[in-house]
Design a protein around this motif. Structure first.
Motif, short mmCIF file in Angstrom:
data_model
loop_
_atom_site.label_atom_id
_atom_site.label_comp_id
_atom_site.label_asym_id
_atom_site.label_seq_id
_atom_site.Cartn_x
_atom_site.Cartn_y
_atom_site.Cartn_z
N VAL A 126 0.85 -1.20 0.00
CA VAL A 126 0.00 0.00 0.00
C VAL A 126 0.88 1.25 0.00
O VAL A 126 1.85 1.33 0.75
N SER A 127 0.54 2.18 -0.86
CA SER A 127 1.23 3.46 -0.93
C SER A 127 0.26 4.45 -1.58
O SER A 127 -0.76 4.05 -2.13
N PRO A 128 0.58 5.73 -1.55
CA PRO A 128 -0.29 6.70 -2.23
C PRO A 128 -0.45 6.39 -3.72
O PRO A 128 -1.49 6.70 -4.30
N CYS A 149 -4.45 3.67 1.94
CA CYS A 149 -3.99 4.78 1.10
C CYS A 149 -2.54 5.18 1.34
O CYS A 149 -1.99 5.95 0.56
N ASP A 150 -1.90 4.65 2.38
CA ASP A 150 -0.51 5.00 2.63
C ASP A 150 0.07 3.99 3.62
O ASP A 150 -0.67 3.20 4.21
N ARG A 151 1.38 4.04 3.77
CA ARG A 151 2.06 3.15 4.72
C ARG A 151 3.15 3.97 5.40
O ARG A 151 3.92 4.66 4.73
N ASP A 152 3.18 3.90 6.72
CA ASP A 152 4.20 4.61 7.49
C ASP A 152 5.49 3.79 7.45
O ASP A 152 5.53 2.65 7.89
N VAL A 160 -5.43 3.89 6.61
CA VAL A 160 -6.65 3.57 5.88
C VAL A 160 -7.66 4.70 5.97
O VAL A 160 -7.74 5.40 6.98
N ALA A 161 -8.41 4.88 4.90
CA ALA A 161 -9.57 5.76 4.87
C ALA A 161 -10.77 4.84 5.06
O ALA A 161 -11.20 4.16 4.14
N ASP A 162 -11.25 4.76 6.30
CA ASP A 162 -12.34 3.85 6.65
C ASP A 162 -13.66 4.61 6.49
O ASP A 162 -13.87 5.64 7.13
N PRO A 163 -14.57 4.11 5.64
CA PRO A 163 -15.81 4.85 5.38
C PRO A 163 -16.77 4.89 6.57
O PRO A 163 -17.79 5.56 6.51
N HIS A 164 -16.45 4.18 7.65
CA HIS A 164 -17.26 4.24 8.86
C HIS A 164 -16.54 4.98 9.99
O HIS A 164 -17.13 5.81 10.67
#
Length: 193
Positions: A126-128, A149-152, A160-164
């Motif tokens: 996962v990366s942008p 959406c990204d990884r540190d 993560v962009a969690d829709p909840h």
């Protein structure tokens, strides 16, 4: 600046801001994630109603898509039913422009088995520039999807962009705890290579 209709939230891990779209129905986390993935990869927002129509079409439950978008959306009841991973792939391939390279990694895991080394290896990608839909299986039962959406780099956590729940993170082990009492394991990746 967030995409139209999206909120921008700051990650507690990276300190960066990320756009997230909240799901509009109880079980429309998949539709919200497909929408966010389309925005990241295609630069277009098909809208959740349009994505729900593609999902209904994938189930053979019909909808009507016109040149201007959704005409009506009778199909799948997203207040009651979740979306199967294979149907997410069908919906991704139905987008305009389509995301043809989408496929499911470890579908069996989503059915209730714990995360596997192959899923964790995919999550590490996962990366942008390589966002993916990530599925989790809750300890108390049920499943949920979000957009990785990204990884540190220093901690290995997947943003993560969690829709909840909004902008959260998954541990490198696959453990996901977005809120008190909500604990899950990553079991699935629907992604483009």
């Amino acid at each position: 600046m967030p995409a139209t209709g999206a909120s921008s939230q700051r990650s507690t891990v990276t300190g960066k801001w990320y756009d997230v779209r909240l799901q509009q129905k109880d079980n429309s986390c998949a539709a919200a994630c497909i929408r966010m993935l389309s925005e990241k990869l295609n630069g277009t927002d098909p809208g959740e109603a349009t994505v729900r129509s593609f999902i209904s079409d994938a189930y053979g439950q019909g909808s009507a898509l016109g040149n201007g978008g959704v005409i009506y959306e009778p199909g799948r009841d997203m207040m009651l039913y979740a979306t199967e991973p294979a149907k997410m792939v069908t919906a991704l391939k139905g987008l305009r422009p389509s995301i043809e390279a989408a496929f499911v990694e470890d579908f069996s895991g989503f059915a209730g088995l714990k995360g596997s080394a192959s899923v964790n290896a995919k999550l590490a990608l996962v990366s942008p520039k390589n966002p993916m839909i990530i599925g989790v299986f809750w300890e108390m039962g049920g499943a949920h999807v979000m957009l990785g959406c990204d990884r540190d780099a220093s901690s290995g956590r997947i943003i993560v962009a969690d829709p909840h729940y909004g902008v959260k993170f998954i541990e490198p082990s696959g453990l996901y705890e977005p809120a008190l009492g909500a604990k899950a394991t990553a079991t699935l990746a629907v992604y483009r290579a």
